[in-house]
Design an enzyme around this catalytic site. Sequence first.
Site, short mmCIF file in Angstrom:
data_model
loop_
_atom_site.label_atom_id
_atom_site.label_comp_id
_atom_site.label_asym_id
_atom_site.label_seq_id
_atom_site.Cartn_x
_atom_site.Cartn_y
_atom_site.Cartn_z
N ASP A 167 22.33 -2.30 92.17
CA ASP A 167 22.21 -2.07 93.47
C ASP A 167 20.89 -2.76 94.51
O ASP A 167 21.20 -2.57 95.69
CB ASP A 167 23.28 -0.77 93.76
CG ASP A 167 24.06 -0.24 92.64
OD1 ASP A 167 24.98 -0.89 93.01
OD2 ASP A 167 24.18 0.95 92.35
N HIS A 194 26.31 5.37 91.35
CA HIS A 194 27.03 3.70 91.56
C HIS A 194 27.80 4.03 91.49
O HIS A 194 28.69 3.59 90.62
CB HIS A 194 26.22 3.01 90.21
CG HIS A 194 26.91 1.16 90.10
ND1 HIS A 194 26.28 0.68 91.19
CD2 HIS A 194 27.66 1.39 89.33
CE1 HIS A 194 27.12 -0.54 90.57
NE2 HIS A 194 28.12 -0.56 89.67
P1 NAD Z 1 34.60 -7.73 80.10
O1 NAD Z 1 36.51 -7.14 80.39
O2 NAD Z 1 34.83 -9.35 80.57
O3 NAD Z 1 34.38 -7.46 78.90
C1 NAD Z 1 34.65 -6.23 78.39
C2 NAD Z 1 33.91 -6.19 76.92
O4 NAD Z 1 34.18 -4.48 75.80
C3 NAD Z 1 34.55 -7.28 75.96
O5 NAD Z 1 35.07 -8.43 75.45
C4 NAD Z 1 35.87 -6.15 75.56
O6 NAD Z 1 35.99 -6.90 74.10
C5 NAD Z 1 34.89 -5.07 74.49
N1 NAD Z 1 35.12 -4.32 74.46
C6 NAD Z 1 36.36 -3.28 74.52
N2 NAD Z 1 36.03 -2.26 73.88
C7 NAD Z 1 34.92 -1.88 72.88
C8 NAD Z 1 34.88 -1.30 72.05
N3 NAD Z 1 35.21 -0.44 72.18
N4 NAD Z 1 33.52 -1.69 71.06
C9 NAD Z 1 32.97 -2.54 71.79
N5 NAD Z 1 33.05 -3.84 72.41
C10 NAD Z 1 34.50 -3.39 73.60
O7 NAD Z 1 34.54 -6.18 81.38
P2 NAD Z 1 32.74 -7.00 81.78
O8 NAD Z 1 32.85 -7.81 83.38
O9 NAD Z 1 31.91 -7.04 81.12
O10 NAD Z 1 33.18 -5.60 82.49
C11 NAD Z 1 32.29 -4.40 81.59
C12 NAD Z 1 32.00 -3.68 82.03
O11 NAD Z 1 31.04 -3.25 83.05
C13 NAD Z 1 33.30 -2.83 83.09
O12 NAD Z 1 33.52 -1.15 82.95
C14 NAD Z 1 32.93 -2.69 84.69
O13 NAD Z 1 33.48 -2.15 85.81
C15 NAD Z 1 31.13 -2.32 84.27
N6 NAD Z 1 30.24 -3.01 85.48
C16 NAD Z 1 29.48 -2.42 85.66
C17 NAD Z 1 28.01 -2.82 86.72
C18 NAD Z 1 27.23 -2.05 87.13
O14 NAD Z 1 26.14 -2.10 88.10
N7 NAD Z 1 26.86 -0.95 86.23
C19 NAD Z 1 28.47 -4.01 87.31
C20 NAD Z 1 29.73 -4.72 87.15
C21 NAD Z 1 30.28 -4.56 85.56
C1 LMR Z 2 30.05 -3.98 90.94
O1 LMR Z 2 29.10 -3.35 91.56
O2 LMR Z 2 30.19 -4.95 91.05
C2 LMR Z 2 30.07 -2.91 89.47
O3 LMR Z 2 30.13 -1.78 89.45
C3 LMR Z 2 31.78 -3.65 89.39
C4 LMR Z 2 32.93 -2.89 90.04
O4 LMR Z 2 33.61 -2.80 90.20
O5 LMR Z 2 32.25 -2.84 91.35
#
Ligand code: NAD
Ligand code: LMR
Length: 333
Positions: A167, A194
């Site tokens: 953010d 967030h």
């Molecule tokens: P993704 O599906 O590409 O990757 C997630 C990974 O987690 C996968 O490789 C999967 O195998 C692994 N996984 C699932 N369960 C698991 C476990 N028990 N132990 C270990 N690994 C495990 O998803 P992504 O795009 O990398 O996003 C991941 C998370 O981050 C989502 O929840 C998304 O919403 C969040 N996210 C948060 C922010 C933020 O600003 N905080 C920003 C973007 C995404």
């Molecule tokens: C973001 O802000 O990009 C992440 O929290 C992923 C989402 O679900 O938007």
Amino acid sequence: MFSRIAKRSFSSSAAQNYKVSVLGAGGGIGQPLSLLLKLNHRVTKLALYDLKGAPGVAADISHIPTDSKVEGFTPENDGLKNALTGTDVVLIPAGVPRKPGMTRDDLFNINASIVRDLASAVAEHAPNANVLVISNPVNSTVPIVREVFKQKNVYNKNRLFGVTTLDVLRASRFLSEVVGTNPANERVSVVGGHSGITIVPLLSQTTHKDLKEDVRDALIHRIQFGGDEVVKAKDGAGSATLSMAQAGARFAGAVLKGLDGEKDIIEPTFVENPIFQNEGIDFFATEVTLGPEGVSKIHGLGEISSHEEELISKAKEALVKNIAKGQTFVTEK
Ligand code: NAD
Ligand code: LMR
């Protein structure tokens, strides 16, 4: 073996050795995040864990000639335990991302138990680590980690962080697009939580506090819902990964600088925060100073506009529910 005591006995002027673990390292965020961490000279051990794919990511980035050892782990052969033992910083991007039409809260049913189980392993194998939660919905997953840690008697409020840095990146980028400046020079404090309206950029504290009202409102809306732009553009293939990796690496880098004794390391992050605790809101993102023990100081909001006060009061209404949802997920099981 890494020893905290040995590390602390060094002079704070020389960078120390840190082990960093990424849980979910095979995913869309985990892979580029691991790459960026491999480039951080403070990281001397990098442990990559995922249900699948982490050994491949580790083998790949281990060829980069920086002075760190990378290892990949799967659940087999005590992989999670070995990834966590002796670690200083744990980043958790494990979990499912959004598809178009979903809110972050729609991820709760799947991600809550993933985060709960990983938190339980962290409590067991790395009870003193700094834990950086990326998995959504952050407003609820961070309280989940706290409750698990409390149940296991290892909770330290100074070492648990919800990563809201994306953010902050968006705020500086989108503001610079509006005012025609270099984003590198635009620093915006973003407070609250967030997701959507819980994200409150404090534009009045920038040098651009006199934006026209419609321009200001459009900018705030874009910062609050920036994640949706990426979800829509990826069209079912997930949410922000590359910008999030940059955000996670920046925040982890700040935490490591703090651990290393660097002064004046200040970042906004979603932490246990006294600011609205008397209203039942235990977590709130504000700027914090990072130090050798994690959070060393939580800053207040500073001077804010009446419009920002309104935004914060709307954010609080949503946050109180998000936080309670995370807490009760653990306490009522
Ligand atoms: P993704 O599906 O590409 O990757 C997630 C990974 O987690 C996968 O490789 C999967 O195998 C692994 N996984 C699932 N369960 C698991 C476990 N028990 N132990 C270990 N690994 C495990 O998803 P992504 O795009 O990398 O996003 C991941 C998370 O981050 C989502 O929840 C998304 O919403 C969040 N996210 C948060 C922010 C933020 O600003 N905080 C920003 C973007 C995404
Ligand atoms: C973001 O802000 O990009 C992440 O929290 C992923 C989402 O679900 O938007």
